[in-house]
Write an enzyme that holds these catalytic residues in place. Structure first.
Site, PDB file in Angstrom:
ATOM      1  CD  GLU A  62      -1.825  -2.373   1.052  1.00 13.50           C
ATOM      2  OE1 GLU A  62      -2.576  -3.163   0.436  1.00 13.50           O
ATOM      3  OE2 GLU A  62      -0.825  -2.743   1.693  1.00 13.50           O
ATOM      4  CG  HIS A 131      -9.317  -7.406   7.481  1.00 15.80           C
ATOM      5  ND1 HIS A 131      -8.472  -8.067   8.330  1.00 15.80           N
ATOM      6  CD2 HIS A 131      -8.710  -7.407   6.278  1.00 15.80           C
ATOM      7  CE1 HIS A 131      -7.400  -8.475   7.668  1.00 15.80           C
ATOM      8  NE2 HIS A 131      -7.524  -8.084   6.413  1.00 15.80           N
TER       9      HIS A 131
END
Length: 327
Positions: A62, A131
């Site tokens: 990322e 998450h």
């Protein structure tokens, strides 16, 4: 004129596709956006239509995604970089907040960063604590970065098109729970551009103001319908953007209702609800007939157990209860 109802993921897909046809400098990048067609299937068919140069699979990094997007934007392209979920955007925070958000400031406007970071956001579906996040307020903290949070298909379409055309970096969050939800869309061939920083009244009322964004708007509208059965008419203000923030719309509604409940999917500590409550207290005190109430997720990492998970999340009934406390 609105056409048939379309799921929000399809509205986002249409906006992306139209902007890629309109401007050859627009390209998409991210993990599995090309050959896998996107984890959430937003980029379905893009590789075949636009080719590898404009639909680029990236390594699982990322920070690399965030940083490459900044460099590409500074070089004159308009990247739309996808983070599979917003949890992973934490790994790119330096690129997003410390670089993308400050490029124009650092170089006194000589450079700009016309890019969009797309990220699926939200709690639930037993994705577990690591998450399950709705951390949009964290990113809205940083000046130089716009933050958009659509609540329906039409807004997602119009907001994303505007974000892609803007010369500033935008974090565009998409609630996972809203991806499959259908909503009206403009007819094919018609275009909609929703200005950055412009909120919307989703339901008019004169007893209480419900301020929300993204999935919170869904809970607020459900609560408003339920309250209406008891003769309580709630006005639902959809912020749409957390930065810039359309507080003038909130103030106008509050002047009419004199009461407010803020609904957000995010956590309650140091939250967006806190910010809105503080601004109302500072600027609208003379119109305030009751304390500002907030409805947010419980202040815990989200449990895996489905039953306990639902207890920790906001819902329409919690909004109804908050409204009745202040009326």
């Amino acid at each position: 004129m609105a056409a048939r109802n379309v799921a929000m993921r399809e509205a986002i897909r249409r906006a992306l596709r139209e902007e890629m046809h309109r401007d050859e400098n627009v390209f998409v990048m991210g993990e599995e956006v090309a050959y896998w067609q996107g984890t959430h299937r937003v980029t379905r068919g893009f590789l075949e239509e636009f080719g590898e140069r404009r639909v680029r699979d990236t390594p699982i990094s990322e920070m690399a995604i965030g940083g490459v997007a900044v460099g590409a934007a500074m070089a004159g392209l308009r990247p739309v970089a996808e983070f599979m979920t917003i949890n992973f955007a934490f790994l790119a925070l330096d690129a997003i907040a410390n670089h993308a958000g400050k490029v124009r400031y650092f170089f006194d406007g000589m450079f700009k960063a016309p890019l969009v970071y797309r990220a699926a956001s939200g709690w639930g579906n037993q994705a577990t604590a690591s998450h399950s996040h709705a951390p949009e307020p964290i990113f809205a903290h940083f000046p130089g970065l716009y933050v958009g949070c659509p609540s329906n298909s039409m807004d997602a379409y119009g907001m994303l098109k505007t974000a892609i055309r803007d010369d500033n970096p935008v974090l565009f969050t998409e609630s996972i729970a809203l991806y499959p939800k259908p909503g009206p869309m403009p007819d094919e061939g018609e275009e909609l551009l929703i200005p950055i920083g412009k909120g919307d009244i989703k339901r008019e009322g004169d007893h209480v103001t419900l301020v929300a964004y993204a999935r919170g708007v869904d809970w607020a509208l459900q609560a408003a319908r339920q309250l209406s059965k008891d003769g309580i008419e709630a006005e639902v203000v959809d912020l749409r953007w957390l930065r810039p923030l359309d507080m003038q719309l909130v103030y106008a509604s509050f002047k009419k209702t004199n009461r407010c409940v803020i609904v957000e999917e995010s956590l309650p500590m140091y939250s967006f609800g806190s910010e809105i409550a503080a601004l109302l207290q500072e600027n609208m005190f003379d119109y305030m007939d009751a304390p500002i109430k907030r409805v947010a997720a419980e202040d815990v990492p989200l449990p895996y157990s489905k039953t306990i998970e639902l207890l920790a999340l906001p819902n329409a009934q919690k909004v109804v209860d908050a409204v009745k406390e202040i009326l």
